[in-house]
Design a protein around this motif. Structure first.
Motif, PDB file in Angstrom:
ATOM      1  N   THR A 164       0.693  -1.062   0.005  1.00  0.00           N
ATOM      2  CA  THR A 164       0.042  -0.041   0.241  1.00  0.00           C
ATOM      3  C   THR A 164       0.880   1.257  -0.103  1.00  0.00           C
ATOM      4  N   GLU A 165       1.928   1.306   0.704  1.00  0.00           N
ATOM      5  CA  GLU A 165       2.758   2.367   0.962  1.00  0.00           C
ATOM      6  C   GLU A 165       3.932   2.406   0.159  1.00  0.00           C
ATOM      7  N   GLY A 166       4.036   1.630  -0.916  1.00  0.00           N
ATOM      8  CA  GLY A 166       5.362   1.781  -1.968  1.00  0.00           C
ATOM      9  C   GLY A 166       5.743   0.360  -1.796  1.00  0.00           C
ATOM     10  N   PRO A 186      -2.563  -1.040   7.607  1.00  0.00           N
ATOM     11  CA  PRO A 186      -3.957  -1.474   7.525  1.00  0.00           C
ATOM     12  C   PRO A 186      -4.703  -0.784   6.330  1.00  0.00           C
ATOM     13  N   GLN A 187      -4.278  -0.037   5.721  1.00  0.00           N
ATOM     14  CA  GLN A 187      -4.836   0.949   4.990  1.00  0.00           C
ATOM     15  C   GLN A 187      -6.087   0.313   3.905  1.00  0.00           C
ATOM     16  N   LEU A 188      -5.596  -0.714   3.400  1.00  0.00           N
ATOM     17  CA  LEU A 188      -6.718  -1.302   2.322  1.00  0.00           C
ATOM     18  C   LEU A 188      -8.050  -1.887   3.018  1.00  0.00           C
ATOM     19  N   TYR A 189      -7.532  -2.396   4.259  1.00  0.00           N
ATOM     20  CA  TYR A 189      -8.666  -3.000   5.181  1.00  0.00           C
ATOM     21  C   TYR A 189      -9.519  -2.172   5.773  1.00  0.00           C
ATOM     22  N   LYS A 190      -8.951  -1.001   6.244  1.00  0.00           N
ATOM     23  CA  LYS A 190      -9.600  -0.112   6.861  1.00  0.00           C
ATOM     24  C   LYS A 190     -10.737   0.621   6.003  1.00  0.00           C
ATOM     25  N   GLU A 191     -10.091   0.962   4.776  1.00  0.00           N
ATOM     26  CA  GLU A 191     -11.135   1.249   3.655  1.00  0.00           C
ATOM     27  C   GLU A 191     -12.267   0.325   3.512  1.00  0.00           C
ATOM     28  N   ARG A 217      14.711   8.089  13.312  1.00  0.00           N
ATOM     29  CA  ARG A 217      13.340   8.250  13.217  1.00  0.00           C
ATOM     30  C   ARG A 217      12.522   6.586  12.703  1.00  0.00           C
ATOM     31  N   HIS A 218      13.303   5.983  12.201  1.00  0.00           N
ATOM     32  CA  HIS A 218      12.716   4.901  11.394  1.00  0.00           C
ATOM     33  C   HIS A 218      12.917   3.524  12.222  1.00  0.00           C
ATOM     34  N   LEU A 219      11.991   2.813  12.164  1.00  0.00           N
ATOM     35  CA  LEU A 219      11.900   1.149  12.690  1.00  0.00           C
ATOM     36  C   LEU A 219      11.372   0.455  11.641  1.00  0.00           C
ATOM     37  N   ASN A 220      11.762  -0.722  11.677  1.00  0.00           N
ATOM     38  CA  ASN A 220      11.123  -1.913  10.679  1.00  0.00           C
ATOM     39  C   ASN A 220      10.081  -2.440  11.093  1.00  0.00           C
ATOM     40  N   ILE A 349       4.655  12.763  12.048  1.00  0.00           N
ATOM     41  CA  ILE A 349       3.823  12.140  13.215  1.00  0.00           C
ATOM     42  C   ILE A 349       2.688  11.337  12.488  1.00  0.00           C
ATOM     43  N   THR A 350       2.231  11.968  11.523  1.00  0.00           N
ATOM     44  CA  THR A 350       0.952  11.451  11.039  1.00  0.00           C
ATOM     45  C   THR A 350       0.897  11.579   9.453  1.00  0.00           C
ATOM     46  N   SER A 351       0.359  10.597   8.777  1.00  0.00           N
ATOM     47  CA  SER A 351      -0.257  10.953   7.215  1.00  0.00           C
ATOM     48  C   SER A 351      -1.511  10.614   7.187  1.00  0.00           C
ATOM     49  N   GLY A 352      -2.339  11.238   6.619  1.00  0.00           N
ATOM     50  CA  GLY A 352      -3.652  10.981   6.536  1.00  0.00           C
ATOM     51  C   GLY A 352      -4.060  11.670   5.115  1.00  0.00           C
ATOM     52  N   ALA A 353      -5.406  11.398   4.840  1.00  0.00           N
ATOM     53  CA  ALA A 353      -6.140  11.969   3.680  1.00  0.00           C
ATOM     54  C   ALA A 353      -7.558  11.642   3.666  1.00  0.00           C
ATOM     55  N   GLN A 354      -8.380  12.554   2.879  1.00  0.00           N
ATOM     56  CA  GLN A 354      -9.513  11.983   2.314  1.00  0.00           C
ATOM     57  C   GLN A 354      -9.339  11.210   1.349  1.00  0.00           C
ATOM     58  N   ARG A 355      -9.986  10.061   0.882  1.00  0.00           N
ATOM     59  CA  ARG A 355      -9.775   8.956   0.207  1.00  0.00           C
ATOM     60  C   ARG A 355     -10.404   9.234  -1.154  1.00  0.00           C
ATOM     61  N   VAL A 356      -9.880   8.332  -2.076  1.00  0.00           N
ATOM     62  CA  VAL A 356     -10.867   8.360  -3.324  1.00  0.00           C
ATOM     63  C   VAL A 356     -12.054   7.222  -2.829  1.00  0.00           C
ATOM     64  N   ALA A 391     -12.338   9.131   5.000  1.00  0.00           N
ATOM     65  CA  ALA A 391     -11.314   9.883   5.351  1.00  0.00           C
ATOM     66  C   ALA A 391     -10.538   9.137   6.498  1.00  0.00           C
ATOM     67  N   GLY A 392      -9.130   9.289   6.700  1.00  0.00           N
ATOM     68  CA  GLY A 392      -8.488   8.842   7.754  1.00  0.00           C
ATOM     69  C   GLY A 392      -7.015   9.015   7.985  1.00  0.00           C
ATOM     70  N   TRP A 393      -6.369   8.616   8.979  1.00  0.00           N
ATOM     71  CA  TRP A 393      -4.982   8.925   9.063  1.00  0.00           C
ATOM     72  C   TRP A 393      -4.372   7.742   9.963  1.00  0.00           C
ATOM     73  N   ALA A 394      -3.114   7.752  10.106  1.00  0.00           N
ATOM     74  CA  ALA A 394      -2.319   6.919  11.018  1.00  0.00           C
ATOM     75  C   ALA A 394      -1.247   7.567  11.739  1.00  0.00           C
ATOM     76  N   ILE A 395      -0.996   7.612  12.965  1.00  0.00           N
ATOM     77  CA  ILE A 395      -0.057   8.163  13.848  1.00  0.00           C
ATOM     78  C   ILE A 395       0.656   6.758  14.206  1.00  0.00           C
ATOM     79  N   GLY A 396       2.299   7.292  14.030  1.00  0.00           N
ATOM     80  CA  GLY A 396       3.343   6.458  14.821  1.00  0.00           C
ATOM     81  C   GLY A 396       3.267   6.456  15.986  1.00  0.00           C
ATOM     82  N   LEU A 397       2.800   5.472  16.898  1.00  0.00           N
ATOM     83  CA  LEU A 397       2.950   5.683  18.369  1.00  0.00           C
ATOM     84  C   LEU A 397       4.198   6.106  18.985  1.00  0.00           C
TER      85      LEU A 397
HETATM   86  P1  AMO Z   1       2.620   6.762   6.600  1.00  0.00           P
HETATM   87  O1  AMO Z   1       3.478   5.668   5.759  1.00  0.00           O
HETATM   88  O2  AMO Z   1       2.951   7.946   6.438  1.00  0.00           O
HETATM   89  O3  AMO Z   1       0.967   6.558   6.183  1.00  0.00           O
HETATM   90  O4  AMO Z   1       2.731   6.156   8.012  1.00  0.00           O
HETATM   91  C1  AMO Z   1       1.953   6.804   8.898  1.00  0.00           C
HETATM   92  C2  AMO Z   1       2.731   7.213  10.184  1.00  0.00           C
HETATM   93  O5  AMO Z   1       3.341   6.110  10.807  1.00  0.00           O
HETATM   94  C3  AMO Z   1       4.843   6.207  11.266  1.00  0.00           C
HETATM   95  N1  AMO Z   1       5.783   5.487  10.485  1.00  0.00           N
HETATM   96  C4  AMO Z   1       7.013   5.223  11.124  1.00  0.00           C
HETATM   97  N2  AMO Z   1       7.486   5.107  12.493  1.00  0.00           N
HETATM   98  C5  AMO Z   1       8.381   4.578  12.743  1.00  0.00           C
HETATM   99  N3  AMO Z   1       9.089   3.959  11.957  1.00  0.00           N
HETATM  100  C6  AMO Z   1       8.841   3.727  10.322  1.00  0.00           C
HETATM  101  N4  AMO Z   1       9.630   3.506   9.578  1.00  0.00           N
HETATM  102  C7  AMO Z   1       7.872   4.568  10.002  1.00  0.00           C
HETATM  103  N5  AMO Z   1       6.967   4.632   8.932  1.00  0.00           N
HETATM  104  C8  AMO Z   1       5.870   5.106   9.093  1.00  0.00           C
HETATM  105  C9  AMO Z   1       4.931   7.797  11.046  1.00  0.00           C
HETATM  106  C10 AMO Z   1       3.937   8.028  10.059  1.00  0.00           C
HETATM  107  O6  AMO Z   1       3.515   9.442   9.813  1.00  0.00           O
HETATM  108  N6  AMO Z   1      -1.670   4.289   5.196  1.00  0.00           N
HETATM  109  C11 AMO Z   1      -1.153   5.721   5.543  1.00  0.00           C
HETATM  110  C12 AMO Z   1      -1.894   6.423   6.682  1.00  0.00           C
HETATM  111  C13 AMO Z   1      -3.231   7.025   6.231  1.00  0.00           C
HETATM  112  O7  AMO Z   1      -3.341   7.680   5.440  1.00  0.00           O
HETATM  113  O8  AMO Z   1      -4.086   6.491   6.909  1.00  0.00           O
HETATM  114  C14 AMO Z   1       0.366   5.384   5.966  1.00  0.00           C
HETATM  115  O9  AMO Z   1       0.781   4.241   6.393  1.00  0.00           O
HETATM  116  O10 AMO Z   1       4.385   8.542  12.119  1.00  0.00           O
END
Ligand code: AMO
Length: 425
Positions: A164-166, A186-191, A217-220, A349-356, A391-397
Motif C-alpha cells: 500500500t505504501e510503496g 492496514p490501509q486497504l482493510y480499514k477502507e 526516526r525509522h523502525l522496521n 507524526i501522522t499521514s492522512g487523507a480524504q480518500r478516493v 477519510a482517515g489517518w495513521a499516527i506512529g505511536l
Molecule cells: P505513513 O506511511 O506516512 O502513512 O505512516 C503513518 C505514520 O506511521 C509512522 N511511520 C513510522 N514510524 C516508525 N518507523 C517507520 N519506518 C515508520 N513509517 C511510518 C509515522 C507516519 O506518519 N496508510 C497511511 C496512513 C493513512 O493515510 O491513513 C500510512 O501508512 O508516524
C-alpha cells in the motif's frame, strides 16, 4: 500482603511485605541496608543481624539486582525518604550474576547499543520505565477518545498480498506455495471496513517496513494507530487528529507528572495551535530560508527543519501534490491532493487523507502509479458496491511518544526495536 515500595509510606507503623530488586546494599557488622526497587519506586530495608542471623552472612555477598522479599514494620526514620522497613523476615528469591553487563543505577550513561543488547536491565531504570508508562497513557487516552466518539476497534490481517505504501519497503514472507508480505499499513482493510458499513474504525497494531535506512526516526516494525471514518472529508479528519493529540498530551500531563519530571520535562507544553501550512507555502518558506526545494519535489529533512524552525509545535502540511501521495488519496484539483501530514519540527507524526471513493478514479490512480490493478481486485470490489466517501489517518505511536517526551532516538520509545541490524532481543 505485598505492598509496593511507593505505598509503604501509607502503612507506617504496620507490618508490610515488599518484593523487588536489590538496587543497592551496604552491610556493616550487625546491620545491613538494602535499597529495594520495584515498579513503583524504591524503599530502604534494614536487616538486623540478631533478627535474621541465618541469612545475614549471605547478605554480605549478595549481588545487586538479585530478587528478594522482605517483611517487617514500616517506621519513620532518618533514611532519605523519611521512612524505612525494619525487617524481621527476609528471603532471597533469585540471585543475580555479577558483574552486571549494564548498570541500573550508575550515573554514567551507556551507549544505546549496549543498552539495547541488555534491554531487560536498561528497562529497570526508573527513567526508562517512565517512557513506557507515558506510552501506556497515550494509548489509553486515544483508545478512550475513540470509544467515546463512536469508533469500533478492529483487527486486520498482518499477512497480506499487496503493497500500500510503496513496493520497495515490503518484507516478503513465504506463504505455503504463494508469496505474501508483512503488512505495511492496514490501509486497504480499514477502507474496506467503510464499505462494510462500520462507519468509524480504529486499530492499534504493528506495521512492518523494510526501510533500508537506519535512522533515529525509522523502525522496521512500529505501532500504527489507524483510523478511518465514513462521510467525512480531510478537514474533519484533521480536526479529529488534533483532538486526539490534545487529549493524549493532556492525559500525560495529568497522570504522569512524576514520569515527566524524571524525564526532565518540567513545564510541558499544553497549548498547541495546529497551524495548517500548504505544501506550496512550505516550498516557499524553505526556499526563502535558503533550502532549495523544487515545486513538486518531496520535502527533505533540511527543508522540514527550516519549515518547523521556531514553531516547537505540531503543524499540518496540507494539499500535497498528487504525485507525492499514494493512489488512495483523493485529488483536490489537477495538481494537488487532499492528503496531509502532521509534523512536529522535522518529524512526521501522522499521514492522512480524504480518500478516493470512486472506483474508476481509483483504478486510474493505480495505473498512473504503475501498480498492478489485478492484485488490488479484492480492494476495488469493495468500492464497486456502495463505498461511502471517507477519510482517515495513521499516527506512529513511537514517533508521538518521541516528540511528547523530547527523545532524540525512536529506539528509546520502543521496548525491543527492530532496526536494520537488530532482531534480538
Ligand atoms: P505513513 O506511511 O506516512 O502513512 O505512516 C503513518 C505514520 O506511521 C509512522 N511511520 C513510522 N514510524 C516508525 N518507523 C517507520 N519506518 C515508520 N513509517 C511510518 C509515522 C507516519 O506518519 N496508510 C497511511 C496512513 C493513512 O493515510 O491513513 C500510512 O501508512 O508516524
Amino acid at each position: 500482603m505485598r505492598v509496593l515500595a511507593a505505598e509503604v509510606k501509607n502503612h507506617l507503623n504496620t507490618e508490610v511485605e515488599v518484593k523487588g530488586w536489590v538496587q543497592a546494599i551496604r552491610t556493616g557488622g550487625s546491620i545491613a541496608f538494602i535499597d529495594l526497587r520495584d515498579v513503583s519506586g524504591h524503599v530502604q530495608c534494614v536487616v538486623a543481624k540478631k533478627e535474621n542471623a541465618s541469612i545475614f552472612e549471605e547478605l554480605r555477598t549478595l549481588s545487586r539486582e538479585s530478587v528478594i522479599e522482605a517483611k517487617g514494620k514500616a517506621v519513620e526514620s532518618q533514611a532519605k525518604q523519611g521512612y524505612e522497613i525494619q525487617v524481621n523476615k527476609f528471603k532471597i528469591l533469585n540471585k543475580s550474576l555479577a558483574p552486571l553487563p549494564l548498570g541500573v543505577v550508575d550515573m554514567v550513561d551507556s551507549d544505546i547499543e549496549t543498552r539495547l543488547e541488555n534491554r531487560f536491565l536498561d528497562l529497570r531504570k526508573p527513567k526508562i520505565l517512565s517512557i513506557f508508562k507515558v506510552q501506556d497513557t497515550i494509548s489509553r487516552a486515544v483508545r478512550q477518545y475513540f470509544h467515546q466518539n463512536g469508533f469500533i476497534e478492529v483487527r486486520t490481517p498482518k499477512i497480506v498480498a499487496a503493497a500500500t505504501e510503496g513496493g520497495t519497503e515490503l518484507f516478503p514472507v513465504k506463504y505455503f506455495d504463494r508469496s505474501a508480505y508483512l503488512s505495511q499499513s492496514p490501509q486497504l482493510y480499514k477502507e474496506i471496513m467503510m464499505s462494510a458499513g462500520f462507519d468509524r474504525v480504529f486499530e492499534i497494531a504493528p506495521a512492518f517496513r523494510a526501510e533500508e535506512h537506519n535512522t533515529t526516526r525509522h523502525l522496521n516494525e512500529f505501532t500504527s494507530i489507524d483510523i478511518e471514518m465514513s462521510f467525512v472529508d480531510d478537514e474533519e479528519a484533521m480536526r479529529v487528529l488534533e483532538e486526539v493529540i490534545k487529549v493524549s498530551s493532556k492525559m500525560v500531563i495529568e497522570e504522569n507528572s512524576k514520569e515527566l519530571e524524571l524525564l526532565g520535562i518540567t513545564s510541558p507544553k499544553t497549548d498547541y495551535s495546529f497551524k495548517k501550512i500548504s505544501y506550496a507555502e512550505c516550498v516557499k518558506i524553505a526556499n526563502d530560508k535558503g533550502i532549495k526545494v523544487d515545486d513538486g519535489e518531496d520535502l527533505s529533512t533540511p527543508a522540514l527543519k527550516a519549515i518547523g524552525e521556531g514553531l516547537n509545535e505540531f503543524y499540518f502540511i496540507t494539499r500535497w501534490p498528487r504525485k507525492l501521495k499514494p493512489f488512495y488519496v483523493q485529488p483536490f484539483d489537477e495538481k494537488y491532493s487532499r492528503g496531509f501530514d502532521l509534523q512536529f519540527g522535522e518529524v512526521e507524526i501522522t499521514s492522512g487523507a480524504q480518500r478516493v471513493h470512486n472506483p474508476e478514479i481509483l483504478i486510474k490512480n493505480l495505473e498512473a502509479k504503475g501498480l498492478n490493478v489485478e492484485s488490488f481486485e479484492f480492494y476495488i470490489k469493495a468500492f464497486q458496491y456502495g463505498m461511502p466517501p471517507h477519510a482517515g489517518w495513521a499516527i506512529g505511536l513511537e514517533r508521538l511518544t518521541m516528540v511528547l517526551l523530547n527523545l532524540q532516538n525512536i529506539r528509546e520509545a520502543t521496548l525491543f526495536p527492530r532496526d536494520r541490524t537488530r532482531i534480538t532481543p
